[in-house]
Write an enzyme that holds these catalytic residues in place. Structure first.
Site, PDB file in Angstrom:
ATOM      1  N   PHE A 138     -26.208 -13.338 -29.419  1.00  0.00           N
ATOM      2  CA  PHE A 138     -26.344 -12.663 -28.130  1.00  0.00           C
ATOM      3  C   PHE A 138     -26.085 -11.175 -28.355  1.00  0.00           C
ATOM      4  CE2 PHE A 138     -24.667 -11.002 -24.088  1.00  0.00           C
ATOM      5  CZ  PHE A 138     -25.769 -11.269 -23.288  1.00  0.00           C
ATOM      6  N   ASP A 223     -22.745  -6.749 -34.779  1.00  0.00           N
ATOM      7  CA  ASP A 223     -22.451  -6.724 -33.354  1.00  0.00           C
ATOM      8  C   ASP A 223     -21.035  -7.277 -33.208  1.00  0.00           C
ATOM      9  OD1 ASP A 223     -22.071  -7.276 -30.690  1.00  0.00           O
ATOM     10  OD2 ASP A 223     -24.081  -8.078 -30.347  1.00  0.00           O
ATOM     11  N   LYS A 254     -16.993  -4.171 -24.804  1.00  0.00           N
ATOM     12  CA  LYS A 254     -16.019  -5.077 -24.177  1.00  0.00           C
ATOM     13  C   LYS A 254     -14.585  -4.544 -24.186  1.00  0.00           C
ATOM     14  CE  LYS A 254     -18.656  -9.130 -23.545  1.00  0.00           C
ATOM     15  NZ  LYS A 254     -19.856  -9.491 -24.287  1.00  0.00           N
TER      16      LYS A 254
HETATM   17  C1  LIG Z   1     -21.288  -9.068 -24.173  1.00  0.00           C
HETATM   18  C2  LIG Z   1     -22.047  -8.906 -25.430  1.00  0.00           C
HETATM   19  C3  LIG Z   1     -23.135  -8.029 -25.532  1.00  0.00           C
HETATM   20  C4  LIG Z   1     -23.676  -7.273 -24.339  1.00  0.00           C
HETATM   21  O1  LIG Z   1     -22.753  -6.397 -23.777  1.00  0.00           O
HETATM   22  P1  LIG Z   1     -23.043  -5.828 -22.303  1.00  0.00           P
HETATM   23  O2  LIG Z   1     -21.886  -4.908 -22.063  1.00  0.00           O
HETATM   24  O3  LIG Z   1     -23.091  -6.996 -21.382  1.00  0.00           O
HETATM   25  O4  LIG Z   1     -24.329  -5.118 -22.352  1.00  0.00           O
HETATM   26  C5  LIG Z   1     -23.758  -7.901 -26.752  1.00  0.00           C
HETATM   27  N1  LIG Z   1     -23.327  -8.579 -27.827  1.00  0.00           N
HETATM   28  C6  LIG Z   1     -22.286  -9.420 -27.779  1.00  0.00           C
HETATM   29  C7  LIG Z   1     -21.842 -10.129 -29.011  1.00  0.00           C
HETATM   30  C8  LIG Z   1     -21.619  -9.626 -26.575  1.00  0.00           C
HETATM   31  O5  LIG Z   1     -20.607 -10.494 -26.519  1.00  0.00           O
END
Ligand SMILES: *Cc1c(COP(=O)(O)O)cnc(C)c1O
Length: 412
Positions: A138, A223, A254
């Site tokens: 994700f 990520d 986050k």
């Molecule tokens: C939450 C998340 C995103 C996206 O972040 P947003 O602030 O919602 O755009 C991307 N990668 C990972 C692994 C995430 O947990």
């Protein structure tokens, strides 16, 4: 397409993209959230790994208040002293030399992808555009991010696949080697997948991928939006590989703002060499208000005592959850993840289990592969962890009772 009846406007006038739980909170303190009715909940999802220092952390509250009275916003056409301070702090604690600040995780991913492509372009290889991503990933919700992760349910209906994104199988290094070719720009992965159900790459796999990238001139993008900033018990999850699997570029968000929208794309100066004046930008990204809170947040998150605390509490939770797996084999199948990014794979539907947990006044997150995730604030005490387990066990009992109940006759 075959829709004939006119859609009704929902009572809340919100675009219907969320399946919301029927709860609203008005106040939070530490690991507790209080509803508008005054009922307390134990928060073991922390706004999906965002409020890593708990709710209403005094340092973050003070940082926002102080800055709010001084200056909210200028523009990136001026110097922003706290942006430089936060960049210095993040680069001092990571592989990176430079940062670009954003308002969200997906924008940090967007910057990472652009940085990787621009690097190869600047090196005279404009053909190297492909970003290799993995199933179960994700990376957020921009058009680029959904095609980078290629989750069928997130790309459906949003047009043809974007060129320049290649899907690979999680954990299959032999297949990955075959996918890397003359048009590959970068490999993009979460060292510990969050939404995908807390699946973790092994240290050996990350080292092998780093080596593959070195051999082929491919950039490695992590990520760490969810698994970074202390969540796994190291400041960043890649540190578990002892310096042998550092990325070239990394997306963070986050926990970075502890609830204030802040993200960052970190890179080595080499990987960022294509990012010259005019090649990227953001109106809000890194503004004085965001940087004041980001700085206060990261100053707390880098503390070695906090990281040691995460490892201790995570050890306790893992051991206790394994006990629940043994006692409720019809409900709990597996415990996975790293540190306080914990995935519990269930035998019963995870959405129902989250409701059972809410009935026990425990908030947990869902996840892919029929998991629920525990993503508590990193400040969760051992006593609070004990309470979380008691409430989680109540949810297990409810799930077990439901699974064993004979099918209701005449139920709708
Ligand atoms: C939450 C998340 C995103 C996206 O972040 P947003 O602030 O919602 O755009 C991307 N990668 C990972 C692994 C995430 O947990």
């Amino acid at each position: 397409m075959a829709e004939t009846t006119a859609p009704t406007v929902p009572a809340d006038h919100l675009m219907g993209v969320y399946a919301r739980a029927p709860l609203a909170f008005e106040r939070g303190e530490g690991v507790r959230l209080y509803t508008t009715e005054g009922e307390a909940y134990l928060d073991c999802m922390a706004g999906i790994a965002v409020t890593a220092l708990g709710h209403s952390h005094p340092k973050l509250v003070a940082a926002v208040k102080d800055q709010a009275e001084k200056l909210w916003h200028t523009s990136n056409i001026f110097r922003i002293p706290n942006q430089e301070k936060l960049a210095a702090l993040l680069t001092a604690h990571t592989f990176a030399d430079v940062c670009f600040f954003t308002n969200s995780g997906t924008e940090a991913i967007e910057c990472a992808i652009k940085t990787a492509r621009k690097y190869h372009w600047a090196k005279g290889h404009p053909e190297r555009i492909d970003i290799i991503g993995f199933d179960g990933s994700f990376h957020g919700r921009t058009i680029a991010a959904i095609f980078a992760a290629n989750n069928p349910s997130y790309v459906e209906g949003f047009g043809p696949p974007l060129p320049g994104f290649v899907g690979a199988t999680f954990g299959d290094l032999e297949a990955l080697k075959k996918l890397v070719g003359p048009t590959t720009a970068a490999i993009l992965l979460e060292p510990v997948q969050g939404e995908g159900g807390a699946r973790s790459w092994t240290e050996a796999q990350l080292k092998a991928i780093r080596q593959l990238c070195d051999e082929t001139g491919t950039l490695l993008i992590y990520d760490e939006i969810q698994c970074g900033l202390g969540r796994t018990g190291k400041l960043f999850a890649y540190e578990w590989a002892d310096g042998a699997a550092e990325p070239d570029i990394m997306a963070v968000a986050k926990a970075l703002g502890g609830g204030f929208p802040v993200g960052a794309c970190l890179a080595t100066i080499e990987a960022a060499s294509g990012m010259t004046p005019g090649s990227h930008g953001s109106t809000y990204g890194g503004n004085p208000l965001a940087m004041a809170v980001g700085l206060a947040s990261v100053e707390e998150l880098v503390k070695p005592q906090l990281l040691a605390h995460v490892r201790e509490v995570a050890g306790y939770l893992n051991q206790q959850l394994s006990g629940l797996r043994d006692r409720y084999p019809d409900v709990v199948l597996d415990i996975r993840g790293k540190g306080l990014l914990i995935g519990v794979k269930l035998a019963t539907p995870n959405r129902e289990f989250m409701q059972h947990a809410r009935d026990a006044h425990l908030l947990i997150a869902g996840g892919g592969d029929n998991c629920v995730r525990l993503l508590p604030p990193l400040t969760l005490t051992l006593d609070e962890a004990r309470e979380a387990i008691e409430r989680f066990e109540q949810a297990c009992q409810a799930a077990q009772a439901k699974a064993k109940a004979p099918a209701q006759v005449g139920a709708a």
